[in-house]
Design a protein around this motif. Structure first.
Motif, PDB file in Angstrom:
ATOM      1  N   GLY A 120     -26.987  85.734 -44.442  1.00  0.00           N
ATOM      2  CA  GLY A 120     -27.369  85.324 -42.869  1.00  0.00           C
ATOM      3  C   GLY A 120     -27.720  86.692 -42.134  1.00  0.00           C
ATOM      4  O   GLY A 120     -28.612  87.200 -42.657  1.00  0.00           O
ATOM      5  N   ASP A 121     -27.215  86.872 -41.060  1.00  0.00           N
ATOM      6  CA  ASP A 121     -27.712  88.230 -40.584  1.00  0.00           C
ATOM      7  C   ASP A 121     -26.999  89.416 -40.737  1.00  0.00           C
ATOM      8  O   ASP A 121     -27.020  90.643 -40.178  1.00  0.00           O
ATOM      9  N   LYS A 122     -25.846  89.260 -41.873  1.00  0.00           N
ATOM     10  CA  LYS A 122     -25.217  90.646 -42.357  1.00  0.00           C
ATOM     11  C   LYS A 122     -25.981  91.055 -43.568  1.00  0.00           C
ATOM     12  O   LYS A 122     -26.433  90.433 -44.503  1.00  0.00           O
ATOM     13  N   ARG A 123     -26.173  92.359 -43.474  1.00  0.00           N
ATOM     14  CA  ARG A 123     -26.877  93.018 -44.771  1.00  0.00           C
ATOM     15  C   ARG A 123     -25.927  94.056 -45.174  1.00  0.00           C
ATOM     16  O   ARG A 123     -25.628  94.936 -44.231  1.00  0.00           O
TER      17      ARG A 123
ATOM     18  N   HIS B 259     -31.644  98.025 -40.791  1.00  0.00           N
ATOM     19  CA  HIS B 259     -30.727  96.921 -40.289  1.00  0.00           C
ATOM     20  C   HIS B 259     -29.794  96.484 -41.104  1.00  0.00           C
ATOM     21  O   HIS B 259     -29.340  95.208 -41.365  1.00  0.00           O
TER      22      HIS B 259
ATOM     23  N   THR C  90     -25.809  96.392 -41.926  1.00  0.00           N
ATOM     24  CA  THR C  90     -24.610  96.306 -40.968  1.00  0.00           C
ATOM     25  C   THR C  90     -23.225  96.746 -41.853  1.00  0.00           C
ATOM     26  O   THR C  90     -22.501  97.364 -40.892  1.00  0.00           O
TER      27      THR C  90
END
Length: 222
Positions: free
Chosen positions: A102-105, A138, A140
């Motif tokens: 998702g938006d977690k890297r 980006h 996290t």
């Protein structure tokens, strides 16, 4: 974690030379490319059995290291290095990007430092540089997996305030990163400029030394 802001590359190198303990070389971290693959191989092959165990989780033979270095994708992962005066890699940090959720890297960090260069803060500098790059790409969460007896990695993790989980002689450490901002972007740019400038100085000094040595036999014969 110290963040560089508006100093030039020359100022950073000069400041580090003045502020470090007497006799200690500056620790400046340069991003590596495929051109540095042979130096990477030489660095890892120079690790003894215990260091290979701590870096790779097992004592790996030379051919495994050769395959590992050959397989590094510099367009996907980021590799950092610290060069000594002989232009050899004293320390190497490998930042590997894991599949995003998702938006977690998440990015995994691994480090190795030659025994002759221990105690100079090289591992910490490599981690700091990897953390800044992670923010600016980006990521996290910065992640470390290692043997729990790896005192160098444990020191780095604790110093950075990472959350550490232990199980069966191994450790997983996690650091939640802030989003990139102008300060982190400028900091990374200046750190890279300083490292490139320092590398150029070392290369010039190395070339001058070789040139001088080449004249030594002639001078002695005369």
């Amino acid at each position: 974690m110290n963040i560089l802001t508006t100093r030039t590359a020359e100022q950073i190198v000069a400041h580090d030379r003045v502020s470090r303990p007497a006799g200690r070389a500056p620790v400046l971290v340069r991003e590596l490319t495929a051109i540095d693959r042979d130096r990477l191989l030489a660095h890892f092959l120079a690790l003894d059995e215990d260091d290979r165990l701590l870096r790779f989780g097992q004592v790996v033979p030379n051919h495994v290291i050769e395959n590992y270095v050959r397989a590094i994708d510099f367009t996907r992962d980021t590799v950092f290095g610290v060069f000594n005066s002989k232009l050899e890699l004293s320390g190497v940090g490998h930042l590997a990007y894991l599949p995003a959720e998702g938006d977690k890297r998440t990015a995994e960090f691994g480090v190795s430092v030659l025994e002759s260069a221990r105690g100079e803060g090289i591992g910490s500098k490599l981690f700091e540089r990897a953390a800044i790059r992670s923010r600016n790409t980006h990521v996290t969460t910065l992640y470390i997996h290692c043997l729990s007896r790896n005192s160098t990695m444990m020191h780095i993790a604790k110093k950075a305030g990472m959350k550490i989980e232990y199980a069966y002689g191994e450790a997983d450490a996690y650091l939640t990163l802030s989003p990139a901002d102008q300060t982190s972007i400028i900091a990374e740019m200046l750190q890279e400029q300083a490292a490139v400038f320092d590398y150029a100085l070392k290369r010039q000094a190395r070339q001058a030394s070789k040139l001088f040595e080449s004249f030594m036999p002639t001078a002695a014969a005369a």
